[in-house]
Design an enzyme around this catalytic site. Structure first.
Site, mmCIF file in Angstrom:
data_model
loop_
_atom_site.group_PDB
_atom_site.id
_atom_site.type_symbol
_atom_site.label_atom_id
_atom_site.label_comp_id
_atom_site.label_asym_id
_atom_site.label_seq_id
_atom_site.Cartn_x
_atom_site.Cartn_y
_atom_site.Cartn_z
ATOM 1 N N GLY A 75 11.606 4.010 7.343
ATOM 2 C CA GLY A 75 12.257 4.475 6.122
ATOM 3 C C GLY A 75 13.408 5.434 6.369
ATOM 4 N N GLU B 146 1.746 6.374 7.713
ATOM 5 C CA GLU B 146 1.626 7.211 6.497
ATOM 6 C C GLU B 146 0.167 7.526 6.216
ATOM 7 O OE1 GLU B 146 3.996 4.613 4.055
ATOM 8 O OE2 GLU B 146 5.750 5.153 5.259
ATOM 9 N N LYS C 124 4.074 -0.719 0.093
ATOM 10 C CA LYS C 124 3.689 0.696 -0.066
ATOM 11 C C LYS C 124 3.341 0.975 -1.533
ATOM 12 C CE LYS C 124 6.703 1.819 3.751
ATOM 13 N NZ LYS C 124 7.239 2.877 4.563
ATOM 14 N N ASN D 152 5.434 -4.787 3.532
ATOM 15 C CA ASN D 152 4.550 -3.690 3.135
ATOM 16 C C ASN D 152 5.215 -3.009 1.944
ATOM 17 O OD1 ASN D 152 3.015 -1.392 2.848
ATOM 18 N ND2 ASN D 152 3.777 -0.401 4.716
ATOM 19 N N GLU E 249 5.313 0.543 15.141
ATOM 20 C CA GLU E 249 6.240 1.164 14.203
ATOM 21 C C GLU E 249 6.534 2.594 14.661
ATOM 22 O OE1 GLU E 249 5.951 -0.893 10.143
ATOM 23 O OE2 GLU E 249 4.404 0.631 10.185
ATOM 24 N N HIS F 294 -1.558 2.514 9.238
ATOM 25 C CA HIS F 294 -0.132 2.782 9.025
ATOM 26 C C HIS F 294 0.117 4.275 9.259
ATOM 27 C CE1 HIS F 294 3.746 3.252 7.104
ATOM 28 N NE2 HIS F 294 3.899 1.948 7.246
ATOM 29 N N SER G 169 12.769 0.285 9.604
ATOM 30 C CA SER G 169 14.142 0.034 9.137
ATOM 31 C C SER G 169 14.688 -1.317 9.594
ATOM 32 C CB SER G 169 15.068 1.185 9.561
ATOM 33 O OG SER G 169 14.609 2.397 9.003
HETATM 34 C C1 PEP Z 1 6.742 0.389 7.142
HETATM 35 O O1 PEP Z 1 6.465 1.393 6.517
HETATM 36 O O2 PEP Z 1 5.836 -0.374 7.519
HETATM 37 C C2 PEP Z 1 8.155 0.124 7.429
HETATM 38 C C3 PEP Z 1 8.461 -0.590 8.471
HETATM 39 O O3 PEP Z 1 9.071 0.701 6.569
HETATM 40 P P1 PEP Z 1 10.682 0.507 6.588
HETATM 41 O O4 PEP Z 1 10.948 -0.933 6.862
HETATM 42 O O5 PEP Z 1 11.108 0.930 5.213
HETATM 43 O O6 PEP Z 1 11.196 1.404 7.661
#
Ligand code: PEP
Length: 251
Positions: free
Chosen positions: A173, A98, A11, A9, A167, A96, A213
């Site tokens: 992040g 976000e 973003k 992803n 998630e 997601h 992460s």
């Molecule tokens: C995401 O936003 O889908 C995600 C998993 O981000 P990160 O791997 O940076 O934590």
């Protein structure tokens, strides 16, 4: 049987030239290699057509990061599922955290987006996950159950096309990863929720990805859990070598 999947992803990162270069790098690292998972890159709308042109579809599938819940018309700035599909994309990330947090996307809207994505032949990667407060107050299983149940008016056939991504918002992040045990516990819970509604076969065939992460250094331990079928990768998907390191966690 369900598939192992590693999906990136991107973003809101990379300008077009950088995105095409990143896609090219991912593609070259994968060409000629045998990997034990499907690989997807989900990229900004502006990049879809150009990235599609450089990906070998036998190695990497393309996805978008969102789509509108409306089919077409006077929705300035929105991008429809049919537009996404017309670029060559096969997948779309929906729900997601976000989008839920910063753009107020709710269950009703996400169901509408899921339906229109499916009608247009896109496969949703549907994200669920609790915030830190819900992890700490112990309500996380109920929160995630309700997010999955938002899709329960779908037929079993349609639900069977969906990939779920768990998630935990506190891990996205932040550099904090859920432990492999926490991921397994939630993935098993999600599979149980799906089984109650659609039966064991649909539940067993649903790919449930972990996101938050995930890195080459921790992917192997997390992916080794029986109910974890891969990852949705943010930050580490922006470096082809790191993304490849996570894909190789399945080797
Ligand atoms: C995401 O936003 O889908 C995600 C998993 O981000 P990160 O791997 O940076 O934590």
């Amino acid at each position: 049987m369900r598939k192992n999947i590693v999906a990136g992803n991107w973003k809101m990162n990379t300008v077009l030239e950088e995105g095409v270069e990143l896609a090219n790098n991912v593609n070259s690292l994968l060409e000629g290699k045998t990997v034990n998972c499907d690989v997807i890159v989900c990229v900004p709308f502006t990049h879809l057509t150009s990235v599609n042109a450089v990906l070998n579809p036998e190695c990497v599938a393309l996805g978008a990061e969102n789509c509108s819940e409306h089919a077409k018309g006077a929705y300035t700035g929105e991008v429809s599922a049919s537009m996404v599909k017309s670029t060559g994309a096969r997948y779309v990330i929906l729900g997601h955290s976000e989008r839920r947090q910063y753009f107020g996307e709710n269950n009703e809207q996400l169901l509408a987006k899921t339906k229109i994505a499916l009608e247009n032949g896109l496969l949703p990667i549907f994200c669920v996950g609790e915030v830190l407060e819900q992890r700490e107050d112990g309500s996380y299983n109920d929160v995630v159950k309700a997010q999955v149940e938002a899709l329960f008016s779908l037929s079993a056939e349609d639900f069977g096309k969906i990939v779920i991504a768990y998630e935990p918002v506190w891990a996205i992040g932040t550099g904090k990863t859920a432990t492999a045990e926490q991921a397994q516990e939630m993935h098993a819970h999600i599979r149980g929720v799906i089984a109650e509604k659609y039966g064991k076969e649909v539940a067993d065939n649903t790919s449930i990805l972990y996101g938050g992460s995930c890195k080459p250094g921790n992917a192997r331990e997390i992916f080794a859990k029986p109910d974890v079928d891969g990852g949705l990768i943010g930050g580490a998907a922006l470096k082809a070598e790191d993304f490849m390191g996570i894909i190789e966690a399945f080797n």
